[in-house]
Design a protein around this motif. Sequence first.
Motif, PDB file in Angstrom:
ATOM      1  N   SER A   1       0.854  -1.192   0.000  1.00 15.52           N
ATOM      2  CA  SER A   1       0.000   0.000   0.000  1.00 15.52           C
ATOM      3  C   SER A   1       0.887   1.239   0.000  1.00 15.52           C
TER       4      SER A   1
ATOM      5  N   ILE B   1      -7.369   0.467   7.806  1.00 17.76           N
ATOM      6  CA  ILE B   1      -7.965  -0.406   6.789  1.00 17.76           C
ATOM      7  C   ILE B   1      -7.423  -1.823   6.947  1.00 17.76           C
ATOM      8  N   LYS B   2      -6.124  -1.917   7.221  1.00 22.91           N
ATOM      9  CA  LYS B   2      -5.535  -3.246   7.382  1.00 22.91           C
ATOM     10  C   LYS B   2      -6.036  -3.903   8.671  1.00 22.91           C
TER      11      LYS B   2
ATOM     12  N   ALA C   1      -3.558  -0.587  -2.483  1.00 22.20           N
ATOM     13  CA  ALA C   1      -4.234   0.591  -1.940  1.00 22.20           C
ATOM     14  C   ALA C   1      -3.306   1.786  -2.091  1.00 22.20           C
TER      15      ALA C   1
ATOM     16  N   SER D   1       2.496   6.627  11.286  1.00 19.05           N
ATOM     17  CA  SER D   1       1.485   5.704  11.809  1.00 19.05           C
ATOM     18  C   SER D   1       0.379   5.444  10.788  1.00 19.05           C
ATOM     19  N   TYR D   2       0.598   5.888   9.543  1.00 15.98           N
ATOM     20  CA  TYR D   2      -0.489   5.799   8.560  1.00 15.98           C
ATOM     21  C   TYR D   2      -0.754   4.369   8.111  1.00 15.98           C
ATOM     22  N   GLY D   3       0.297   3.544   8.155  1.00 18.26           N
ATOM     23  CA  GLY D   3       0.092   2.151   7.775  1.00 18.26           C
ATOM     24  C   GLY D   3       0.483   1.837   6.344  1.00 18.26           C
ATOM     25  N   ALA D   4       1.199   2.766   5.679  1.00 19.36           N
ATOM     26  CA  ALA D   4       1.630   2.509   4.299  1.00 19.36           C
ATOM     27  C   ALA D   4       3.010   1.877   4.289  1.00 19.36           C
TER      28      ALA D   4
ATOM     29  N   LEU E   1      -4.414   3.881   6.104  1.00 17.07           N
ATOM     30  CA  LEU E   1      -4.128   2.535   5.600  1.00 17.07           C
ATOM     31  C   LEU E   1      -3.986   1.525   6.738  1.00 17.07           C
ATOM     32  N   ARG E   2      -3.452   1.984   7.883  1.00 15.53           N
ATOM     33  CA  ARG E   2      -3.293   1.060   9.006  1.00 15.53           C
ATOM     34  C   ARG E   2      -4.673   0.600   9.494  1.00 15.53           C
TER      35      ARG E   2
ATOM     36  N   HIS F   1      -3.354   5.885  -1.174  1.00 14.23           N
ATOM     37  CA  HIS F   1      -4.028   7.048  -0.590  1.00 14.23           C
ATOM     38  C   HIS F   1      -3.277   8.303  -1.013  1.00 14.23           C
TER      39      HIS F   1
END
Lengths: 708, 264
Positions: free
Chosen positions: A397, B197-198, A421, A479-482, B194-195, A423
């Motif tokens: 992502s 979502i995961k 994904a 911390s966004y998770g990408a 995105l975190r 963003h």
Amino acid sequence: MARDPRHDILFEPVPIGPKTLRNRFYQSPHCTSFGAELPGAQAHIRAMKAEGGWAAVNTEFCSVHPSSDSRPLVSARLWDDDDARNLARMAELAHEHGALAGVELWHGGCVAGNLESRMPARSVSQLTDDGLYATSCYELDKAGIREIQGYYVAAARRARDVGFDMINIEGAECGALPQHFLMSKFNHRTDEYGGSVENRARFWLETVEQVREAVGDDCAVTIRLCVDTLNDDPRGIRAAEEAYRFIELGDHLVDFWDLQGGGWAAAEWAGDDAVASRFAGEFSHRPYIEAVRPATKKPIATVGRFTNPDTMAAAVSSGLIDIVAAARPSIADPFLPRKIEQGRYEEIRECIGCNICASRFGLGAPIVCTQNATLGEEFRRGWHPERFTVASNHDKSVLVVGAGPAGMECAMVLGKRSMSAVHLVDEQDALGGCMRSISAYPHLGEWGRVTTYRQVQLGKLASVEVILGTRLDAEAVLSYGAEIVVIATGARWRADGMNGPTQLPIPGAQLDFVHTPEQVSAVKGAIDGEHVLVYDTDGYFTGVGMAEMLLAAGKRVSVVTPSPNLAPFMFYTGEAFRVNRELRAQGVEIVTSHVLGEITPDGLHGQNVWAPDPVHWEADAVVLVTQRQPCDELYHELRADPDRLAREGIDSVYRIGDCLAPRTIAENVFDGHRLAREIDTADPATPLPYIRELPDVNRQPAAVPGAG
Amino acid sequence: MKILVPVKQVASIDGDFTLDGAGELDPRALHWQANEWDAFSLEAALQLAESSSAGEGFEVVVVTVADEHGEEGLRACLAMGADRALRVWDPALAGVDDPLAIAAVLAAVARREDPGLILCGVQSSDSANAATGVALAGLLELPRVAVVTAIEQDGGGLTVQRELDGGAVEVLRLSLPALLTIQTGINEPRRANLRAIKLARSKPSATLALSDLDLDVSDVREVAGARTVRLLERGRGEGASMIEGPAEAIAGRIVELVTRELRA
């Protein structure tokens, strides 16, 4: 969505002598700087358009003989069989995609500097070209005329023999010998090639006749004619007069007419052949075509930066034109015909009329396009504007921070490459980044197409989410998770006056009456003060945009620049001629060849570039258009802590566009595109090498036979 | 406390859709997306859960009555912050889009879940009945307030506002359990990163059949107040005239028409 029946007319075949165009879309000759030197690039840029549905594709101007050598500008060439063999690839590929291939035969006469061949130039009269220095030519005698006509015939035969379908004998844009014969500005002869229109047309028409005879029914023959030089000079071409008569005289010799207007006959009107969007919209030469339409029953092809099928269909339906010719729209979208044919109107990538494509010709560099990052990359990078492979790391992502030209393009291409994904996040409440303020500059509204095209595309990509009105700091990114983070946070104008000519800030830049372009844009030019001085060392559209915005806000404007002309880069885009003229006409004081040394509350201190004596200016406000600096704080903050990145599961952080190095919009779009195309390589931050077309010295003859 | 948030994936239709011979819509012309109102009701639920200072555990449960098309919407809700998702589906429900029938299914879910608060969107953008929420309150015999524009926790109950015509605001207090239908604009729905979502992928999600809810197909079908008889394309309006010509002429004509209409 189905095609609008009104556009069906665009897909009717058009017979042109022995050949037939499969539809009405014709890629008119346009420069690429690929010429004869980069035959792979040449073949593939045209082939892409053939694949995109154009019925015909053409070379750029193609020199017929070493006596017409355009260096440092790059032309195609048909000097010998080696040139022909290389160009053959273009015809071959065009045919594979069902299109006809054409060459635009060119002899430049006095405009050819012959800096490579070192042959003395010959022309209609003993002329000096106003773009060349300390160089002149000699007048053609009749034997010379026959010789040059023979070059055209030989080049046409070579083109025919390697498969070309159309031979175009050009005399357009005031840069070719046939047109110089036709224009009394250049033609001072008193023999049967000078004087009356009929005499002045003689060289051109004889040449076409000889070419026709040589290629027989193997090729369609056309003339690219400038129907009006768009100036006030009585020695120019007027549509209703010289052009009308010329078309009558030559009508029996051509299978169709390739018509355009404007050219380089007089500096003050130059650039109007490919007029930029700041001056004109679609089909601005329409009145000139209307004037010559009754002179011929043959099909007429003409350009008009057509991107709207309604305009095209209306021009054809009315009987005014038969063939929709295009250079810039075919550059921005090689698939324009196909998209109209299939009713995929919202997919059309419309030309914005910035002319960055044309600028590359003058710079002697490969063609690029602001809207189409794949333009010119078809061969050397293997990029296709409509096809994308699934990235091998598509399960990752991606977070793209910043929705300007680079960020939008990158997110769009990542989406097309099926990343799981993507963003795209921006702090502003609309897409576009810098394009939002740039397209609000006076006359640059069409540039907003950079945003609208991508907005539509992004909206169609299920895996791409656009999140606006959200400012992400480093902590939020971490911390966004990408797994992949792309920083595209743009650039800002230097407020300290740091500039190229001195490589120093300008003392006094911090004073409260000194502004950046962003500050001026934010209030649409309505800053305090009546008289504003714009100091421009940037040299492109921002200084001009500031002057125009301030004028519109009722200010008295002075522009100071170290360059010998205002907006020197605009000479490459063809905008400078009119911009210099029009700003002066609107009362802008333009001070060239001066640097601004210091700003004080009592005034501005500068000096002439060539003289040490100080110069003093008064102004109520100053706008500094000197240089931009990357907004790269977020990037550096993220990169500062590799351990934290690893803990958060972030594999890589990239920066693109102005955030990396402030450049033109075209380069920013390219940068975003390039990263997305190569997101799954071993080192995406470093561009893959591209195919270089190099001659092999071992295959050259060891010596020239007969040399003394 | 448990907050139940019923949501729905709604269909939007392409501009140039066509109906086939049987009057059916080509499904390719349909695009599915989350109902606009539901983002606001879910955000309201999440804010209530987050603002509770007491140690009381809040659980936000989203529920939808849908085939697998509904999964995407539920996943988005879980990514936004819902704790758990339920999807009720039975092939027999295909084609049922009646507020009373859907409310009957949701009522069975609510009886099973026993929430302290139910937050519905005011309406769904495709059917636009604005009835499912209030019907559900009726079936459950809960106090309800429709078209809510503000919520405040008030001891053991809630103080809510709703907007009336002319800018008047009605303020109501109600005790729990209760049901509210939430208007758009009441808050600013968060966007999942995105975190989130995961993480949503590992949140609990269950699919229930009607039998799991002790419902019979007839229980649902019989309460349906309306069924679709036929779809029709709206005819082209009379009196519309196309303005054609070059841009300047079109612009001139528009100015002329607007000026005339403004004067009239």
